[in-house]
Design a protein around this motif. Structure first.
Motif, PDB file in Angstrom:
ATOM      1  N   VAL A  21       0.838  -1.202   0.000  1.00 43.07           N
ATOM      2  CA  VAL A  21       0.000   0.000   0.000  1.00 43.07           C
ATOM      3  C   VAL A  21       0.874   1.254   0.000  1.00 43.07           C
ATOM      4  CG1 VAL A  21      -1.640   1.332   1.384  1.00 43.07           C
ATOM      5  CG2 VAL A  21      -2.013  -1.109   1.011  1.00 43.07           C
ATOM      6  N   ALA A  22       1.918   1.255   0.809  1.00 43.12           N
ATOM      7  CA  ALA A  22       2.820   2.410   0.842  1.00 43.12           C
ATOM      8  C   ALA A  22       3.507   2.617  -0.510  1.00 43.12           C
ATOM      9  CB  ALA A  22       3.869   2.231   1.939  1.00 43.12           C
ATOM     10  N   ARG A  23       3.939   1.535  -1.132  1.00 45.61           N
ATOM     11  CA  ARG A  23       4.590   1.655  -2.441  1.00 45.61           C
ATOM     12  C   ARG A  23       3.615   2.161  -3.507  1.00 45.61           C
ATOM     13  NH1 ARG A  23       9.702  -0.594  -2.838  1.00 45.61           N
ATOM     14  NH2 ARG A  23      10.279  -1.955  -1.116  1.00 45.61           N
ATOM     15  N   LEU A  24       2.376   1.701  -3.454  1.00 43.32           N
ATOM     16  CA  LEU A  24       1.381   2.171  -4.424  1.00 43.32           C
ATOM     17  C   LEU A  24       1.033   3.637  -4.201  1.00 43.32           C
ATOM     18  CD1 LEU A  24      -0.959  -0.938  -4.630  1.00 43.32           C
ATOM     19  CD2 LEU A  24       0.696  -0.144  -6.338  1.00 43.32           C
ATOM     20  N   GLY A  32       7.591  11.292  -9.352  1.00 38.27           N
ATOM     21  CA  GLY A  32       8.769  10.461  -9.155  1.00 38.27           C
ATOM     22  C   GLY A  32       9.939  11.212  -8.559  1.00 38.27           C
ATOM     23  N   ASP A  33       9.953  12.542  -8.690  1.00 36.23           N
ATOM     24  CA  ASP A  33      11.071  13.339  -8.188  1.00 36.23           C
ATOM     25  C   ASP A  33      10.846  13.832  -6.763  1.00 36.23           C
ATOM     26  OD1 ASP A  33      12.255  13.039 -10.665  1.00 36.23           O
ATOM     27  OD2 ASP A  33      11.331  14.868 -11.457  1.00 36.23           O
ATOM     28  N   ASP A  34       9.662  13.653  -6.209  1.00 35.87           N
ATOM     29  CA  ASP A  34       9.328  14.155  -4.882  1.00 35.87           C
ATOM     30  C   ASP A  34       9.786  13.157  -3.819  1.00 35.87           C
ATOM     31  OD1 ASP A  34       8.364  15.652  -2.835  1.00 35.87           O
ATOM     32  OD2 ASP A  34       6.233  15.384  -3.313  1.00 35.87           O
ATOM     33  N   THR A  35      11.046  13.249  -3.429  1.00 36.94           N
ATOM     34  CA  THR A  35      11.588  12.305  -2.456  1.00 36.94           C
ATOM     35  C   THR A  35      11.109  12.606  -1.046  1.00 36.94           C
ATOM     36  OG1 THR A  35      13.593  13.627  -2.208  1.00 36.94           O
ATOM     37  CG2 THR A  35      13.638  11.856  -3.842  1.00 36.94           C
ATOM     38  N   THR A  36      10.753  13.845  -0.765  1.00 32.18           N
ATOM     39  CA  THR A  36      10.256  14.192   0.569  1.00 32.18           C
ATOM     40  C   THR A  36       8.953  13.463   0.856  1.00 32.18           C
ATOM     41  OG1 THR A  36      11.263  16.376   0.354  1.00 32.18           O
ATOM     42  CG2 THR A  36       9.641  16.089   2.090  1.00 32.18           C
ATOM     43  N   ARG A  40       8.223  10.499   3.677  1.00 32.11           N
ATOM     44  CA  ARG A  40       7.148  10.599   4.668  1.00 32.11           C
ATOM     45  C   ARG A  40       6.244   9.370   4.625  1.00 32.11           C
ATOM     46  NH1 ARG A  40       5.651  16.935   3.879  1.00 32.11           N
ATOM     47  NH2 ARG A  40       7.505  17.732   4.969  1.00 32.11           N
ATOM     48  N   VAL A  41       5.900   8.924   3.444  1.00 31.24           N
ATOM     49  CA  VAL A  41       5.061   7.731   3.325  1.00 31.24           C
ATOM     50  C   VAL A  41       5.815   6.513   3.850  1.00 31.24           C
ATOM     51  CG1 VAL A  41       3.890   6.192   1.697  1.00 31.24           C
ATOM     52  CG2 VAL A  41       3.698   8.664   1.432  1.00 31.24           C
ATOM     53  N   SER A  42       7.104   6.422   3.561  1.00 32.24           N
ATOM     54  CA  SER A  42       7.905   5.305   4.073  1.00 32.24           C
ATOM     55  C   SER A  42       7.979   5.340   5.596  1.00 32.24           C
ATOM     56  CB  SER A  42       9.313   5.348   3.494  1.00 32.24           C
ATOM     57  OG  SER A  42       9.282   5.145   2.107  1.00 32.24           O
ATOM     58  N   GLY A  44       5.748   6.649   7.558  1.00 30.43           N
ATOM     59  CA  GLY A  44       4.419   6.237   8.003  1.00 30.43           C
ATOM     60  C   GLY A  44       4.240   4.734   7.936  1.00 30.43           C
ATOM     61  N   MET A  45       4.783   4.122   6.885  1.00 29.71           N
ATOM     62  CA  MET A  45       4.708   2.676   6.749  1.00 29.71           C
ATOM     63  C   MET A  45       5.435   1.987   7.906  1.00 29.71           C
ATOM     64  SD  MET A  45       6.580   0.179   4.033  1.00 29.71           S
ATOM     65  CE  MET A  45       8.130   0.597   4.784  1.00 29.71           C
ATOM     66  N   PHE A  46       6.608   2.468   8.247  1.00 31.68           N
ATOM     67  CA  PHE A  46       7.362   1.861   9.344  1.00 31.68           C
ATOM     68  C   PHE A  46       6.649   2.064  10.684  1.00 31.68           C
ATOM     69  CE2 PHE A  46      11.139   2.269   6.443  1.00 31.68           C
ATOM     70  CZ  PHE A  46      11.304   0.910   6.268  1.00 31.68           C
ATOM     71  N   VAL A  47       6.006   3.203  10.863  1.00 36.69           N
ATOM     72  CA  VAL A  47       5.236   3.442  12.090  1.00 36.69           C
ATOM     73  C   VAL A  47       4.048   2.486  12.164  1.00 36.69           C
ATOM     74  CG1 VAL A  47       3.762   5.126  13.261  1.00 36.69           C
ATOM     75  CG2 VAL A  47       5.982   5.828  12.377  1.00 36.69           C
ATOM     76  N   VAL A  48       3.353   2.281  11.057  1.00 38.46           N
ATOM     77  CA  VAL A  48       2.209   1.355  11.034  1.00 38.46           C
ATOM     78  C   VAL A  48       2.680  -0.071  11.314  1.00 38.46           C
ATOM     79  CG1 VAL A  48       0.455   0.325   9.533  1.00 38.46           C
ATOM     80  CG2 VAL A  48       0.767   2.797   9.565  1.00 38.46           C
ATOM     81  N   ILE A  49       3.777  -0.475  10.714  1.00 40.01           N
ATOM     82  CA  ILE A  49       4.314  -1.817  10.953  1.00 40.01           C
ATOM     83  C   ILE A  49       4.693  -1.980  12.420  1.00 40.01           C
ATOM     84  CG2 ILE A  49       6.318  -3.301  10.507  1.00 40.01           C
ATOM     85  CD1 ILE A  49       6.119  -2.430   7.569  1.00 40.01           C
ATOM     86  N   GLY A  50       5.351  -0.979  12.988  1.00 44.29           N
ATOM     87  CA  GLY A  50       5.707  -1.036  14.409  1.00 44.29           C
ATOM     88  C   GLY A  50       4.481  -1.077  15.303  1.00 44.29           C
ATOM     89  N   ALA A  51       3.448  -0.313  14.968  1.00 45.99           N
ATOM     90  CA  ALA A  51       2.220  -0.300  15.776  1.00 45.99           C
ATOM     91  C   ALA A  51       1.496  -1.646  15.700  1.00 45.99           C
ATOM     92  CB  ALA A  51       1.306   0.823  15.308  1.00 45.99           C
ATOM     93  N   ILE A  52       1.453  -2.239  14.516  1.00 41.55           N
ATOM     94  CA  ILE A  52       0.829  -3.561  14.375  1.00 41.55           C
ATOM     95  C   ILE A  52       1.565  -4.579  15.238  1.00 41.55           C
ATOM     96  CG2 ILE A  52       0.498  -5.492  12.766  1.00 41.55           C
ATOM     97  CD1 ILE A  52      -0.095  -3.370  10.604  1.00 41.55           C
TER      98      ILE A  52
END
Length: 155
Positions: A21-24, A32-36, A40-42, A44-52
């Protein structure tokens, strides 16, 4: 035994789906050039994984000994890591090794850090509240010993 490994497999699938979901979102939601935004999405993904993992560890630590749930979580995280690192980029049309060795290994370390912090927080919360399996067993033992009179009184 089947239910035990089935639970670990479902957990691995859920962790992988969070990554997909995060990759999509990164692929279709931002340039593609917006690394910021991608960072942020990455995050958020790590926070969701940690919370789960924190929530699941808290629940499993109450019901089962640490050796059992620790093995299940370690297996699920290992499988989810391999699939996330090697298959996840292919789903959005990228090469898993396209960013170089530094990016590849950084993903691995970030994944281990997020999962480790999540598991640690869940377990420490269960222990601090006295709700983990071992604390409950010690509590039952103390109550049992306090309820029995001494041998000299028993007949």
């Amino acid at each position: 035994m089947r239910e035990r490994w089935q639970a670990a497999g479902v957990l691995a699938g859920v962790l992988f789906m969070v990554n997909v979901v995060a990759r999509l979102i990164i692929r279709f939601g931002f340039d593609g050039d917006d690394t910021t935004a991608a960072d942020r999405v990455s995050l958020g993904m790590f926070v969701v994984i940690g919370a789960i993992l924190a929530a699941l560890t808290f629940v499993w630590a109450r019901r089962r000994p640490a050796a059992e749930w620790g093995t299940d979580i370690a297996a699920a995280v290992g499988v989810a890591l391999v699939v996330t690192i090697l298959v996840g980029p292919l789903l959005v049309g990228e090469n898993p090794f396209g960013g170089g060795a530094g990016t590849f290994f950084a993903q691995i370390w970030l994944y281990f850090a997020a999962t480790g912090v999540g598991v640690l927080l869940g377990y420490l919360l269960a222990v601090a509240l006295g709700l983990d399996h071992r604390s409950q067993a010690l509590k039952r033992y103390a109550e049992l010993k306090a309820a029995k009179p001494h041998k000299s009184v028993r007949r």
